[in-house]
Design a protein around this motif. Structure first.
Motif, mmCIF file in Angstrom:
data_model
loop_
_atom_site.group_PDB
_atom_site.id
_atom_site.type_symbol
_atom_site.label_atom_id
_atom_site.label_comp_id
_atom_site.label_asym_id
_atom_site.label_seq_id
_atom_site.Cartn_x
_atom_site.Cartn_y
_atom_site.Cartn_z
ATOM 1 N N ALA A 47 0.750 -1.326 -0.062
ATOM 2 C CA ALA A 47 0.093 -0.015 -0.130
ATOM 3 C C ALA A 47 0.924 1.177 -0.173
ATOM 4 O O ALA A 47 1.924 1.250 0.512
ATOM 5 C CB ALA A 47 -0.986 -0.005 1.264
ATOM 6 N N VAL A 48 0.195 2.248 -0.674
ATOM 7 C CA VAL A 48 0.816 3.531 -0.505
ATOM 8 C C VAL A 48 -0.100 4.707 -0.485
ATOM 9 O O VAL A 48 -1.222 4.243 -0.992
ATOM 10 C CB VAL A 48 1.931 3.650 -1.935
ATOM 11 N N VAL A 49 0.229 5.870 0.348
ATOM 12 C CA VAL A 49 -0.719 6.968 0.355
ATOM 13 C C VAL A 49 -0.334 7.754 -0.658
ATOM 14 O O VAL A 49 0.973 8.331 -0.662
ATOM 15 C CB VAL A 49 -0.567 7.464 1.798
ATOM 16 N N ARG A 50 -1.176 8.377 -1.560
ATOM 17 C CA ARG A 50 -0.938 9.252 -2.514
ATOM 18 C C ARG A 50 -2.334 10.214 -2.421
ATOM 19 O O ARG A 50 -3.412 9.856 -2.648
ATOM 20 C CB ARG A 50 -0.715 8.815 -3.783
ATOM 21 N N ASP A 51 -1.843 11.564 -2.292
ATOM 22 C CA ASP A 51 -2.811 12.659 -2.608
ATOM 23 C C ASP A 51 -3.955 12.314 -1.585
ATOM 24 O O ASP A 51 -5.291 12.300 -1.876
ATOM 25 C CB ASP A 51 -3.402 12.772 -3.730
ATOM 26 N N GLY A 52 -3.457 11.878 -0.432
ATOM 27 C CA GLY A 52 -4.483 11.468 0.828
ATOM 28 C C GLY A 52 -5.728 10.335 0.715
ATOM 29 O O GLY A 52 -6.062 10.052 1.154
ATOM 30 N N ARG A 53 -5.161 9.427 -0.529
ATOM 31 C CA ARG A 53 -5.860 8.182 -0.641
ATOM 32 C C ARG A 53 -4.863 7.067 -0.481
ATOM 33 O O ARG A 53 -3.846 7.121 -0.840
ATOM 34 C CB ARG A 53 -6.266 8.181 -2.144
ATOM 35 N N ILE A 54 -5.234 5.845 -0.075
ATOM 36 C CA ILE A 54 -4.542 4.647 0.013
ATOM 37 C C ILE A 54 -4.727 4.011 -1.259
ATOM 38 O O ILE A 54 -5.751 3.318 -1.574
ATOM 39 C CB ILE A 54 -4.905 4.003 1.383
ATOM 40 N N CYS A 55 -3.653 3.515 -1.797
ATOM 41 C CA CYS A 55 -3.724 2.803 -3.143
ATOM 42 C C CYS A 55 -3.228 1.225 -2.770
ATOM 43 O O CYS A 55 -1.967 1.392 -2.142
ATOM 44 C CB CYS A 55 -2.996 3.259 -4.298
ATOM 45 N N LEU A 56 -3.863 0.388 -3.001
ATOM 46 C CA LEU A 56 -3.557 -1.264 -2.620
ATOM 47 C C LEU A 56 -3.060 -1.682 -3.794
ATOM 48 O O LEU A 56 -3.907 -1.688 -4.956
ATOM 49 C CB LEU A 56 -4.387 -1.867 -1.891
ATOM 50 N N LEU A 57 -1.980 -2.377 -3.958
ATOM 51 C CA LEU A 57 -1.444 -3.141 -5.056
ATOM 52 C C LEU A 57 -1.547 -4.587 -4.760
ATOM 53 O O LEU A 57 -0.714 -4.999 -3.584
ATOM 54 C CB LEU A 57 -0.109 -2.669 -5.612
#
Length: 66
Positions: A47-57
């Protein structure tokens, strides 16, 4: 057991977040088939946080048919 200032925890058993998702599909441009790419297994999350959103790969597998 001696506790140290650097230890983490206590931990509890988490709810399962990742689950098989047979309804998630895409149209394969090579075979032309509709592929349920997450129907069998989901694993190796990151997971990474970008622009206040959590993106899950995640890595996933479909059911192999012969």
């Amino acid at each position: 057991m001696t506790e140290h200032s650097w230890t983490l925890g206590p931990f509890s058993t988490p709810e399962r977040v990742l689950d098989d998702r047979p309804e998630v599909t895409f149209d394969c441009p090579v075979s032309g088939d509709r592929i349920a790419w997450a129907a069998k297994d989901l694993f190796n999350p990151a997971a990474v946080v970008r622009d206040g959103r959590i993106c899950l790969l995640v890595r996933a597998e479909d059911h192999v048919t012969s």
